[in-house]
Design a protein around this motif. Sequence first.
Motif, PDB file in Angstrom:
ATOM      1  N   ARG A 193      26.604  35.553  54.994  1.00 12.13           N
ATOM      2  CA  ARG A 193      28.057  35.617  55.172  1.00 12.13           C
ATOM      3  C   ARG A 193      28.418  36.615  56.275  1.00 12.13           C
ATOM      4  NH1 ARG A 193      30.572  37.968  50.205  1.00 12.13           N
ATOM      5  NH2 ARG A 193      29.608  39.775  51.159  1.00 12.13           N
ATOM      6  N   GLU A 216      31.407  27.627  53.761  1.00 14.77           N
ATOM      7  CA  GLU A 216      31.961  27.149  52.485  1.00 14.77           C
ATOM      8  C   GLU A 216      30.925  27.176  51.371  1.00 14.77           C
ATOM      9  OE1 GLU A 216      33.576  23.309  53.473  1.00 14.77           O
ATOM     10  OE2 GLU A 216      35.434  24.173  54.269  1.00 14.77           O
ATOM     11  N   THR A 246      30.360  30.831  50.335  1.00 16.07           N
ATOM     12  CA  THR A 246      31.512  31.312  49.558  1.00 16.07           C
ATOM     13  C   THR A 246      31.480  30.767  48.139  1.00 16.07           C
ATOM     14  OG1 THR A 246      32.837  31.522  51.555  1.00 16.07           O
ATOM     15  CG2 THR A 246      34.037  31.384  49.475  1.00 16.07           C
TER      16      THR A 246
END
Length: 123
Positions: A94, A115, A118
Amino acid sequence: MAGSDKGRDVRIGSVTGGAVGIGDHNTVSVTNNQGVAGDPAQAELLAAVQTLRADLARFVASDRTAGLDAELVAAEEEIAASGAASPGRLARLRDALAVAGTTVATLASGVAVAESVTALLGG
């Protein structure tokens, strides 16, 4: 020599966790995706990571993309070896995505990796 082999039998009861090649000029390939198929979210992340690495290869390398590529390689290896990327690996990925910034944000594959990370980190 072929005549001397006549009448010989080869029997293999079972092969588990490996591969067998018998005879001349054989090639044996084994792909091991330990545990990845069991977790669709990790399999999705792995596919997105592989796609992003291929997309990044089309860019001129920079410090940002090199750092991200190193994290993508590490994530790919970890998923292949253990079936999942650890929370620490996901956090590093990330952070590398954030550093790469607009380079990655313009790629559908970059968005897919972001995505997936996350979702796996729970937020």
